[in-house]
Design an enzyme around this catalytic site. Structure first.
Site, PDB file in Angstrom:
ATOM      1  N   ASP A  76       2.953   2.279  -6.305  1.00  0.00           N
ATOM      2  CA  ASP A  76       2.256   2.169  -6.395  1.00  0.00           C
ATOM      3  C   ASP A  76       2.048   2.862  -7.815  1.00  0.00           C
ATOM      4  O   ASP A  76       1.838   3.638  -8.007  1.00  0.00           O
ATOM      5  CB  ASP A  76       0.335   2.658  -5.426  1.00  0.00           C
ATOM      6  CG  ASP A  76      -0.572   1.596  -5.745  1.00  0.00           C
ATOM      7  OD1 ASP A  76      -0.984   0.864  -5.266  1.00  0.00           O
ATOM      8  OD2 ASP A  76      -0.868   1.813  -6.863  1.00  0.00           O
ATOM      9  N   ASN A 107      -5.631  -4.960   2.305  1.00  0.00           N
ATOM     10  CA  ASN A 107      -6.199  -5.097   2.448  1.00  0.00           C
ATOM     11  C   ASN A 107      -6.414  -7.062   2.464  1.00  0.00           C
ATOM     12  O   ASN A 107      -5.448  -7.179   1.860  1.00  0.00           O
ATOM     13  CB  ASN A 107      -6.991  -4.529   0.111  1.00  0.00           C
ATOM     14  CG  ASN A 107      -7.453  -3.557   0.599  1.00  0.00           C
ATOM     15  OD1 ASN A 107      -7.984  -2.434   1.756  1.00  0.00           O
ATOM     16  ND2 ASN A 107      -6.927  -3.028  -0.484  1.00  0.00           N
ATOM     17  N   GLY A 145     -10.577  -5.854  -0.952  1.00  0.00           N
ATOM     18  CA  GLY A 145     -10.359  -4.877  -1.223  1.00  0.00           C
ATOM     19  C   GLY A 145      -9.201  -5.650  -2.846  1.00  0.00           C
ATOM     20  O   GLY A 145      -8.968  -4.881  -3.047  1.00  0.00           O
ATOM     21  N   GLN A 146      -8.740  -7.008  -1.308  1.00  0.00           N
ATOM     22  CA  GLN A 146      -7.297  -7.131  -2.720  1.00  0.00           C
ATOM     23  C   GLN A 146      -7.032  -7.906  -3.865  1.00  0.00           C
ATOM     24  O   GLN A 146      -8.139  -8.127  -4.322  1.00  0.00           O
ATOM     25  CB  GLN A 146      -6.996  -8.542  -1.860  1.00  0.00           C
ATOM     26  CG  GLN A 146      -5.512  -8.875  -2.187  1.00  0.00           C
ATOM     27  CD  GLN A 146      -4.963  -9.421  -0.772  1.00  0.00           C
ATOM     28  OE1 GLN A 146      -5.168 -10.140  -0.251  1.00  0.00           O
ATOM     29  NE2 GLN A 146      -3.365 -10.412  -1.157  1.00  0.00           N
ATOM     30  N   HIS A 182       0.643  -7.111   0.524  1.00  0.00           N
ATOM     31  CA  HIS A 182       1.361  -5.769   0.870  1.00  0.00           C
ATOM     32  C   HIS A 182       1.148  -4.715   1.143  1.00  0.00           C
ATOM     33  O   HIS A 182      -0.578  -5.108   1.919  1.00  0.00           O
ATOM     34  CB  HIS A 182       1.093  -5.707  -1.025  1.00  0.00           C
ATOM     35  CG  HIS A 182      -0.392  -5.548  -0.985  1.00  0.00           C
ATOM     36  ND1 HIS A 182      -0.993  -7.061  -2.132  1.00  0.00           N
ATOM     37  CD2 HIS A 182      -1.026  -4.298  -1.906  1.00  0.00           C
ATOM     38  CE1 HIS A 182      -2.165  -6.822  -2.478  1.00  0.00           C
ATOM     39  NE2 HIS A 182      -2.189  -4.929  -2.167  1.00  0.00           N
ATOM     40  N   HIS A 216       0.006  -1.031   1.938  1.00  0.00           N
ATOM     41  CA  HIS A 216      -0.365   0.341   1.888  1.00  0.00           C
ATOM     42  C   HIS A 216       0.516   0.977   2.524  1.00  0.00           C
ATOM     43  O   HIS A 216       0.042   0.890   3.917  1.00  0.00           O
ATOM     44  CB  HIS A 216      -0.917   0.588   1.276  1.00  0.00           C
ATOM     45  CG  HIS A 216      -2.267  -0.032   0.273  1.00  0.00           C
ATOM     46  ND1 HIS A 216      -2.237  -0.353  -1.539  1.00  0.00           N
ATOM     47  CD2 HIS A 216      -2.591  -1.393  -0.164  1.00  0.00           C
ATOM     48  CE1 HIS A 216      -2.802  -0.422  -2.189  1.00  0.00           C
ATOM     49  NE2 HIS A 216      -3.181  -1.772  -1.022  1.00  0.00           N
TER      50      HIS A 216
HETATM   51  P1  AMP Z   1      -4.983  -4.153  -3.542  1.00  0.00           P
HETATM   52  O1  AMP Z   1      -6.185  -3.538  -3.916  1.00  0.00           O
HETATM   53  O2  AMP Z   1      -4.583  -4.044  -1.721  1.00  0.00           O
HETATM   54  O3  AMP Z   1      -4.330  -5.611  -3.219  1.00  0.00           O
HETATM   55  O4  AMP Z   1      -3.298  -3.397  -3.836  1.00  0.00           O
HETATM   56  C1  AMP Z   1      -2.901  -3.289  -4.919  1.00  0.00           C
HETATM   57  C2  AMP Z   1      -2.490  -2.006  -5.255  1.00  0.00           C
HETATM   58  O5  AMP Z   1      -1.906  -2.424  -6.881  1.00  0.00           O
HETATM   59  C3  AMP Z   1      -3.558  -0.999  -6.145  1.00  0.00           C
HETATM   60  O6  AMP Z   1      -2.552  -0.340  -5.135  1.00  0.00           O
HETATM   61  C4  AMP Z   1      -2.409  -1.472  -8.149  1.00  0.00           C
HETATM   62  O7  AMP Z   1      -2.454   0.099  -7.605  1.00  0.00           O
HETATM   63  C5  AMP Z   1      -0.997  -1.534  -7.281  1.00  0.00           C
HETATM   64  N1  AMP Z   1      -0.423  -1.777  -8.311  1.00  0.00           N
HETATM   65  C6  AMP Z   1      -1.120  -3.509  -9.185  1.00  0.00           C
HETATM   66  N2  AMP Z   1      -0.402  -3.445 -10.044  1.00  0.00           N
HETATM   67  C7  AMP Z   1       0.894  -2.659  -9.641  1.00  0.00           C
HETATM   68  C8  AMP Z   1       2.081  -2.298 -10.331  1.00  0.00           C
HETATM   69  N3  AMP Z   1       2.741  -3.377 -11.702  1.00  0.00           N
HETATM   70  N4  AMP Z   1       3.123  -1.661 -10.154  1.00  0.00           N
HETATM   71  C9  AMP Z   1       2.912  -1.038  -8.923  1.00  0.00           C
HETATM   72  N5  AMP Z   1       1.615  -1.276  -8.500  1.00  0.00           N
HETATM   73  C10 AMP Z   1       0.722  -1.720  -8.566  1.00  0.00           C
END
Ligand code: AMP
Ligand code: ZN
Length: 112
Positions: free
Chosen positions: A29, A85, A91-92, A98, A100
């Site tokens: 992340d 999420n 919180g997505q 994905h 986490h």
């Molecule tokens: P969510 O809030 O569950 O949709 O999680 C999205 C996650 O993607 C967040 O934890 C961000 O920090 C992560 N994220 C967004 N863009 C990138 C990226 N280009 N590379 C790696 N992680 C990312």
């Protein structure tokens, strides 16, 4: 999906993969919330968990990929948390499914 950032990462166009197989990719992340914070994604674009129809892919992620990444990142014994999420109130922020995988510190409950 052409303009999806996680599709681009999964295709190897940007970023660095820490795990890859035929159907799944994983990467760190960009804003880690724990010493270990990996995102596991299907290579095919699926918007969120409610859109995931492929049971084999779901089983593969949870029974094979998660244990392998947990072992690879050293949290298989100490424990870890999986978070998916979903949608606005979930919180997505990236609309490509994905999982986490967070670990390397004691997690608290309830989540924020
Ligand atoms: P969510 O809030 O569950 O949709 O999680 C999205 C996650 O993607 C967040 O934890 C961000 O920090 C992560 N994220 C967004 N863009 C990138 C990226 N280009 N590379 C790696 N992680 C990312
Ligand atoms: Zn995508």
């Amino acid at each position: 999906m052409a303009d999806c950032v996680f599709c681009k990462i999964a295709r190897g166009e940007i970023g660095t993969l820490i795990y890859e197989d035929e159907t799944v990719a994983a990467f760190n992340d960009a804003s880690p919330q724990a010493p270990v914070h990996v995102l596991i994604v299907p290579k095919v674009h699926v918007a969120n968990i409610t859109e995931l129809e492929d049971k084999n892919l779901a089983a593969h992620i949870f029974t094979e990929v998660v244990p392998e990444i947990a072992k690879k990142t050293g949290v298989d014994v100490t424990g870890f948390r999986l978070v998916v999420n979903t949608g606005e109130e979930g919180g997505q922020t990236v609309n490509h499914l994905h999982v986490h995988l967070l670990g390397g510190r004691k997690m608290t409950w309830p989540p924020g």
